[in-house]
Design an enzyme around this catalytic site. Structure first.
Site, PDB file in Angstrom:
ATOM      1  N   ASP A  14       0.842  -1.301  -0.063  1.00 44.12           N
ATOM      2  CA  ASP A  14      -0.053  -0.081  -0.020  1.00 44.12           C
ATOM      3  C   ASP A  14       0.914   1.130  -0.186  1.00 44.12           C
ATOM      4  OD1 ASP A  14      -2.471   1.949   0.556  1.00 44.12           O
ATOM      5  OD2 ASP A  14      -3.313   0.115   0.839  1.00 44.12           O
ATOM      6  N   HIS A  63       2.016   1.826  -3.185  1.00 42.42           N
ATOM      7  CA  HIS A  63       0.995   2.852  -3.831  1.00 42.42           C
ATOM      8  C   HIS A  63       1.458   4.170  -3.598  1.00 42.42           C
ATOM      9  CE1 HIS A  63      -2.874  -0.126  -3.152  1.00 42.42           C
ATOM     10  NE2 HIS A  63      -1.831  -0.421  -3.956  1.00 42.42           N
TER      11      HIS A  63
END
EC number: 3.2.1.67
Length: 385
Positions: A210, A233
């Site tokens: 993430d 991310h």
């Protein structure tokens, strides 16, 4: 049981943080070596912290392994060194840990944590269960402190959760969280920041599932540098303003960092209907390799795990001003997304957004750049390409 000794150090160890001259950790008068427990090593860890909570050193010796069967919560620490040279294994997934805030909390003033050891989050069972309610591995609520030179692996959720902290240095982490099967290690942010000021995060290697960085509500004066992130991310401001909340983030500088095979590169994300502001954000000298969304601002972020907060009111969000992307280079992915996607709200358009020396190679299917509700977009060449 804690092995407890006393000694007088001939000098004080002082770390000068690059954002000031704050002292981090001082000469220890007590040393508490964490012993093994017959049932739950959280018990002996807490015992060690209690004995050495003021002016002491808590030691997890090299080649020692500690298995937790409960949460470790410390508070009121002052002038404490934590020498994590061994390994801490977090509990396996159980219902009692769902929706918890953390497994380990370190709270206090003038703390230094180091040692080259490892915290193992045992996250695979959480990912296999598709359960995103796990606690963070390590919560830090500390002032004038330094944490670094140790590893966090297999985190079930966020690795580092920083809240209510000032003058904090985070450095030289190796963070590695990768699933061993087809169930991805979702929601495993490397660093989440909340309600903090004066945070430095530098010189670290991250492999995660993430955000490499998530600067969340009510944070100011953050510097991030020399980070390599893989599979994450990207470097994110937000998300902010969920459920109409009033949030702010100011004075964030992310520079000289890399994101490889990341879903996003550099990003600002706010929820529709949110209130507050984002300003003075600088992304500089960033290398992106195969980024799906290299440069992105969205004021209508929606997390499919929080659909109750998603709505179609794209007209308002936080005020976003003074976001500067400079010397961003590398490559986009072949997922067909725009290299630059700046999508702001109708009634709260973004302002003073600049793009300088952007050199990101396109794949054959990358779509046209997006600049929506962006003041001054007619003067930004990338907005017409």
């Amino acid at each position: 049981m804690v092995r407890f000794t006393s000694f007088t150090s001939p000098f004080s160890a002082i770390l000068l943080l690059s954002f000031g001259i704050n002292k981090v950790a001082t000469a220890s008068t007590n040393t508490c070596v964490v012993a093994k427990s017959d049932s739950d090593d959280a018990i002996t860890i807490l015992e060690a912290f209690e004995k050495c909570k003021t002016g002491g050193t808590v030691v997890f010796p090299k080649d020692s392994t500690y298995n937790l069967n409960s949460i470790v919560t410390t508070s009121g620490l002052k002038n404490v060194n934590i020498n994590l040279a061994g390994t801490i294994n977090l509990p396996v997934r159980e219902e009692s840990y769902r929706n918890g805030d953390y497994y380990i909390q370190i709270k206090g003033t003038n703390i230094k944590m180091y040692g080259g050891g490892t915290i193992n989050g045992n996250g695979q069972a959480w990912w296999d269960a598709l359960d995103r309610t796990a606690p963070s591995v390590l919560r830090i609520a500390a002032n004038d402190s330094s944490f670094g030179n140790f590893n966090i692996i297999n985190s079930p959720r966020a690795h580092l959760n920083v809240t209510n902290s000032t003058n904090l240095l985070l450095h030289d982490f190796i963070i590695h969280t990768v699933s061993n099967n087809s169930n991805p290690a979702k929601n495993t942010d490397a660093l989440d920041l909340y309600h903090s000021s004066g945070v430095i995060f530098r010189d670290s290697d991250l492999t995660i599932g993430d955000d490499c960085l998530a600067v969340k509500e009510n944070v100011t004066k953050v510097t991030v540098s020399n980070i390599t992130c893989r599979g994450g991310h990207g470097y994110s401001i937000g998300s902010l303003g969920m459920g109409g909340r009033r949030d702010f983030v100011t004075q964030v500088n992310v520079y000289n960092s890399t994101c490889i095979d990341c879903q996003n590169g550099v990003r600002v994300k706010t929820w529709a209907g949110g209130k507050g502001f984002v300003e003075d954000i600088n992304f500089t000298d960033i290398y992106l390799e195969k980024a799906e969304n290299p440069i992105i601002i969205t004021t209508h972020y929606c997390d499919k795990n929080e659909m109750g907060y998603c709505n179609n009111n794209y007209e308002t969000s936080l005020d976003i001003a003074g976001v500067h992307f400079k010397n961003i280079h590398g490559s986009g992915s072949d997922k067909g997304k725009p290299i630059i996607n700046l999508n702001c709200s109708t009634e709260s358009p973004c302002s003073d957004v600049t793009l300088t020396n952007i050199n990101i190679s396109k794949a054959s299917n990358n779509t046209k750049n997006v600049c929506v509700n962006l003041k001054g977009s007619d003067k930004i060449p990338e907005c017409s390409s």
